[in-house]
Motif scaffolding. Structure first.
Motif, PDB file in Angstrom:
ATOM      1  N   HIS A 212       0.855  -1.196   0.000  1.00 45.41           N
ATOM      2  CA  HIS A 212       0.000   0.000   0.000  1.00 45.41           C
ATOM      3  C   HIS A 212       0.885   1.238   0.000  1.00 45.41           C
ATOM      4  O   HIS A 212       2.091   1.142   0.230  1.00 45.41           O
ATOM      5  CB  HIS A 212      -0.888   0.007   1.255  1.00 45.41           C
ATOM      6  N   ASP A 214       0.993   5.275   1.781  1.00 40.95           N
ATOM      7  CA  ASP A 214       0.387   6.018   2.885  1.00 40.95           C
ATOM      8  C   ASP A 214      -0.364   7.218   2.302  1.00 40.95           C
ATOM      9  O   ASP A 214      -0.122   7.620   1.175  1.00 40.95           O
ATOM     10  CB  ASP A 214       1.452   6.412   3.904  1.00 40.95           C
ATOM     11  N   HIS A 270       4.845  -0.114  -0.076  1.00 40.82           N
ATOM     12  CA  HIS A 270       5.588  -0.894   0.921  1.00 40.82           C
ATOM     13  C   HIS A 270       4.661  -1.936   1.535  1.00 40.82           C
ATOM     14  O   HIS A 270       3.435  -1.854   1.400  1.00 40.82           O
ATOM     15  CB  HIS A 270       6.192   0.032   1.988  1.00 40.82           C
TER      16      HIS A 270
HETATM   17 FE   LIG Z   1       2.326   2.260   5.382  1.00 40.97          FE
END
Ligand SMILES: [Fe+2]
Ligand SMILES: N=C(N)NCCCC[C@H](N)C(=O)O
Ligand SMILES: O=C(O)CCC(=O)C(=O)O
Length: 331
Positions: A212, A214, A270
């Motif tokens: 995903h 952020d 990540h």
């Molecule tokens: Fe993350």
């Protein structure tokens, strides 16, 4: 744009922090050196470690330890602060409750968000309305974590002043209407280790957190010292390890900073895989823009590509709400 980086740089930010609120910071050679390093790391990897950040290793460890002690409690105790829609998605979520790309994540967590009072952001903010729910056990949980949140907020604000310079803006570019009232998010996370059954490792926890990006501006990750589990994807599609560097934070760029930078900085994919036999704790602080701010590329970054916006504008709160509403399994 991310590159074929093969490791993640460590940046000493001491000289930036020393002058971060000095009106003449942009003329300081020490600050400019840090700014160059930040720019390079954000352009090449979207990930970097910071050291000399002013938050003691003792506190970093205390925060992880109290989190670990909470997760060691019986399930019934932990669900006393259960996360639900009604709590504005704040509180404890069990292993497998968070889903990423359709797959349950092998982690448990306490999710916290900046408090949102009734009507504060109109209809847009309704989903996030609520206050944080702190456990009675371990004692002093609330005091310690709130102190930590305020230190992380201040640290992230100062790093963002450096990043503002890196993007050719003024130091306060991310203050005022953009992120002067930062919507922060904090996740205290536990990843069970591999269990050993009759001498064979059982990979119960294959994916601790799926790939995903952020959501906001800048993430500060405080991870256990002794387990290598976080992986970052480079342009070639290889997963590069972000091993623990004791005393440091791992920082990464979120989706809103990708837009502000007009794609110069990537919000890099990540994931977390805990292949160790030990239980892993990470405490993740997300520094985000104002909830209701409309995000679009900075002028300095528009001119970089002939006045064109590479990305649509976004409202951070809409982005967050969209994620939160799809992040959890139905009960
Ligand atoms: Fe993350
Ligand atoms: N607030 C942030 N950034 N949380 C990151 C969680 C990532 C996993 C989530 N299920 C997802 O798919 O986004
Ligand atoms: O636990 C980690 O190392 C990373 C967690 C993460 O990426 C997240 O919560 O957004």
């Amino acid at each position: 744009m991310a590159t074929d980086f093969s490791s993640i740089p460590i940046i000493d930010i001491g000289l930036l922090l020393a002058k971060a609120d000095d009106p003449k910071m942009a003329e300081d050679p020490g600050v400019l050196e840090v700014v160059r390093n930040l720019d390079k790391a954000c352009t090449e990897a979207g990930f970097f470690y910071v050291k000399n950040h002013g938050i003691s290793n003792t506190l970093l460890k205390e925060v992880r330890d109290i989190t670990r002690r909470f997760f060691e409690l019986p399930y019934e105790e932990k669900t006393k602060i259960k996360m639900t829609q009604a709590t504005g998605f704040r509180g404890y979520e069990r292993i497998g409750e968070n889903i990423t790309q359709g797959v349950p994540d092998m982690h448990e967590a306490i999710d916290c968000y900046r408090e949102v009072t009734k009507g504060m952001y109109g209809d847009l903010g309704k989903v996030m309305e609520g206050y944080n729910h702190w456990p009675q056990n371990p004692p002093k949980f609330k005091v310690l974590i709130e102190e930590y949140i305020s230190l992380c907020t201040e640290l992230a604000r100062k790093i963002m002043r450096g990043i503002a310079l890196a993007l050719g803006g003024s130091p306060g570019e991310f203050e005022g209407h953009r992120a002067g009232d930062p919507f922060w998010v904090m996740r205290l996370i536990g990843y069970p280790g591999v269990t050993n059954v009759n001498g064979t490792d059982v990979l119960k926890n294959d994916i601790g957190c799926g790939a995903h990006t952020d959501y906001g501006l800048l993430t500060l990750l405080n991870q256990d010292d002794d387990i290598n589990a976080l992986q970052v994807r480079n342009l070639r599609g290889e997963w590069i390890s972000a091993p623990p560097v004791p005393g440091s934070f791992v920082c990464n760029i979120g989706d809103m900073l990708k837009i502000y930078s007009n794609g110069l900085y990537e919000s890099t994919l990540h994931r977390v895989i805990n292949n160790s036999t030990k239980y892993r704790v990470s405490v993740v602080f997300f520094y985000e823009t104002n909830f209701d701010t409309a995000v679009e590329p900075l002028d300095t970054q528009k001119t970089r590509i002939n006045g064109n916006n590479k990305f649509e504008r976004a409202v951070y709160g809409e982005h967050l709400v969209r994620k939160v509403l799809t992040n959890f399994v139905e009960e």
